[in-house]
Motif scaffolding. Structure first.
Motif, PDB file in Angstrom:
ATOM      1  N   GLU A 142       5.536 -20.629  60.436  1.00 59.07           N
ATOM      2  CA  GLU A 142       6.063 -21.699  61.277  1.00 59.07           C
ATOM      3  C   GLU A 142       7.326 -22.361  60.734  1.00 59.07           C
ATOM      4  O   GLU A 142       7.986 -23.143  61.422  1.00 59.07           O
ATOM      5  CB  GLU A 142       5.000 -22.775  61.510  1.00 59.07           C
ATOM      6  N   LYS A 144      11.018 -22.811  59.998  1.00 61.62           N
ATOM      7  CA  LYS A 144      12.298 -22.296  60.481  1.00 61.62           C
ATOM      8  C   LYS A 144      13.407 -22.618  59.472  1.00 61.62           C
ATOM      9  O   LYS A 144      13.275 -23.513  58.643  1.00 61.62           O
ATOM     10  CB  LYS A 144      12.638 -22.902  61.842  1.00 61.62           C
ATOM     11  N   LYS A 146      16.190 -24.107  59.899  1.00 59.86           N
ATOM     12  CA  LYS A 146      16.715 -25.470  60.036  1.00 59.86           C
ATOM     13  C   LYS A 146      15.859 -26.506  59.314  1.00 59.86           C
ATOM     14  O   LYS A 146      16.340 -27.605  59.007  1.00 59.86           O
ATOM     15  CB  LYS A 146      16.860 -25.838  61.503  1.00 59.86           C
ATOM     16  N   ASN A 147      14.590 -26.171  59.045  1.00 56.79           N
ATOM     17  CA  ASN A 147      13.691 -27.112  58.390  1.00 56.79           C
ATOM     18  C   ASN A 147      13.994 -27.279  56.904  1.00 56.79           C
ATOM     19  O   ASN A 147      13.632 -28.303  56.314  1.00 56.79           O
ATOM     20  CB  ASN A 147      12.235 -26.666  58.545  1.00 56.79           C
ATOM     21  N   GLU A 238      17.629 -21.581  64.219  1.00 54.21           N
ATOM     22  CA  GLU A 238      16.340 -21.572  64.914  1.00 54.21           C
ATOM     23  C   GLU A 238      15.442 -20.418  64.477  1.00 54.21           C
ATOM     24  O   GLU A 238      14.280 -20.343  64.890  1.00 54.21           O
ATOM     25  CB  GLU A 238      16.552 -21.505  66.421  1.00 54.21           C
ATOM     26  N   GLU A 239      15.968 -19.515  63.650  1.00 56.07           N
ATOM     27  CA  GLU A 239      15.174 -18.354  63.247  1.00 56.07           C
ATOM     28  C   GLU A 239      14.216 -18.714  62.118  1.00 56.07           C
ATOM     29  O   GLU A 239      14.362 -19.742  61.435  1.00 56.07           O
ATOM     30  CB  GLU A 239      16.090 -17.208  62.835  1.00 56.07           C
ATOM     31  N   ARG A 240      13.216 -17.864  61.926  1.00 55.24           N
ATOM     32  CA  ARG A 240      12.209 -18.115  60.898  1.00 55.24           C
ATOM     33  C   ARG A 240      12.803 -17.949  59.501  1.00 55.24           C
ATOM     34  O   ARG A 240      13.665 -17.103  59.267  1.00 55.24           O
ATOM     35  CB  ARG A 240      11.021 -17.171  61.070  1.00 55.24           C
TER      36      ARG A 240
END
Length: 281
Positions: A142, A144, A146-147, A238-240
Motif C-alpha cells: 500500500e 506509494k 509519494k508517501n 502515484e506508483e507503488r
C-alpha cells in the motif's frame, strides 16, 4: 503482501554480503579507492595486525576528502593514510540481528552499512542496497512513492561544471538530479565523485596565445553530463514504492527522480528513504 512486523523477523545474515574487502590503517586512500572501484563496492573494512576491526572507509569519505582539498591545488591521495580519514565508530551487529534493527542503526547513525560480526570475526556486511533487496522481496503493497519521497531536492543542468557540483556538495548536498530541458537525465552522488581523477578537482588556469599576446583562461573541466549516473527511467509519484525499489536494484542506481503526470520533477526516492520505511514501519 506481508505484515509490517516481518522486518523484525528477517535476519541480516539472510541478505548480507559474505565477501568483505579489507585494508589496514597504513594503506593509502588511493589504494582503498582502487579496491572499491575495481570490485564495484562502496566501502572496505579497516583491520589491524590482529585482524580486529578498527574502522571503515567509504567512497563517500574519499569524495569528501577530494572536495575539501579541491581548493588547495595539491591533491595526492597516495600521500593520505586511511587511518587519518577512516570512521572509527564502526557499527557492528551479529548475524541474527533483524533487518529492522539494522535499518534503525543506519538511520540513527547516518551510515550506509553495518558490519556483521560473529565470534569477533567479520561475517559479512549489510548495506542499504541489501535493505532494498529485502523490501523488494517483502514489500508493503500500500505504500506509494509519494508517501516517502524527498520533496526537497537539488537540480543542476547537464552543462553544470564539476566545481559547481562541488560547491553544492560543500553546502551539504550529496544527491543531485541532473536535468536537460527540465527533464531528469541523471543522478550525481557524493560517492560518485570519488571515481574521478583527483586532478579534475583542481580548478586550474591554462595559458594560451592570442596573436602575440599571452593570456589566461579557466580550464573548463568535467561537466555534469560527463560523470553522472545516466538514467533512462523515472517513477511517477502515484506508483507503488516497490516499483521504484525494483528499478533502483535492476538498473543499479542510487536514486530515482519522481515526476508528476506532466513529467515535472516533484521529488526523489533513494535507498535511504527505503531504509527509513523498513526501520520505522
Amino acid at each position: 503482501m506481508i505484515s509490517q512486523g516481518k522486518y523484525s523477523q528477517i535476519k541480516v545474515a539472510d541478505y548480507s554480503s559474505k565477501k568483505v574487502f579489507v585494508v589496514t590503517p597504513n594503506d593509502t586512500l588511493n589504494y582503498a579507492r582502487k579496491i572499491m572501484l575495481k570490485n564495484g563496492i562502496s566501502r572496505v573494512v579497516v583491520i589491524n595486525e590482529e585482524n580486529k576491526i578498527v574502522g571503515i572507509i567509504t567512497l563517500r569519505d574519499i569524495a569528501s576528502v577530494l572536495t575539501k582539498l579541491a581548493s588547495s591545488g595539491e591533491l595526492d591521495i597516495n600521500l593520505i593514510l586511511i587511518r587519518n580519514v577512516m570512521s572509527k565508530n564502526v557499527i557492528k551487529v551479529n548475524p541474527n540481528t533483524s533487518v529492522k534493527e539494522a535499518a534503525l542503526l543506519m538511520i540513527k547513525n547516518k551510515i550506509g552499512s553495518v558490519v556483521v560480526e560473529e565470534n569477533e570475526e567479520i561475517a559479512g556486511i549489510f548495506t542499504k542496497t541489501d535493505i532494498c533487496r529485502v523490501f523488494n522481496d517483502y514489500p508493503i503493497e500500500e505504500i506509494k512513492v509519494k508517501n516517502v519521497m524527498q520533496k526537497k531536492f537539488i537540480t543542476v543542468n547537464i552543462l553544470t561544471s564539476l566545481w559547481k557540483v562541488i560547491e553544492k556538495v560543500k553546502e551539504g548536498e550529496d544527491l543531485i538530479i541532473v536535468e536537460d530541458n527540465k527533464k531528469p537525465v541523471g543522478i550525481i552522488t557524493l560517492s560518485m565523485l570519488a571515481s574521478l581523477d583527483e586532478r579534475d578537482f583542481i580548478k586550474g588556469k591554462v595559458d594560451y596565445l592570442r596573436g602575440s599576446v599571452n593570456q589566461e583562461k579557466i580550464k573548463i573541466g568535467n561537466l555534469a553530463r560527463d560523470f553522472m549516473f545516466k538514467i533512462d527511467t523515472v517513477i511517477f509519484e502515484e506508483e507503488r514504492l516497490q516499483k521504484a525499489v525494483n528499478y533502483i536494484l535492476k538498473f543499479n542506481i542510487p536514486a530515482l527522480p519522481v515526476v508528476d503526470g506532466t513529467g515535472s520533477i516533484v521529488g526523489l526516492i533513494s535507498k535511504t528513504d527505503v531504509t527509513k520505511v523498513v526501520a520505522l514501519l
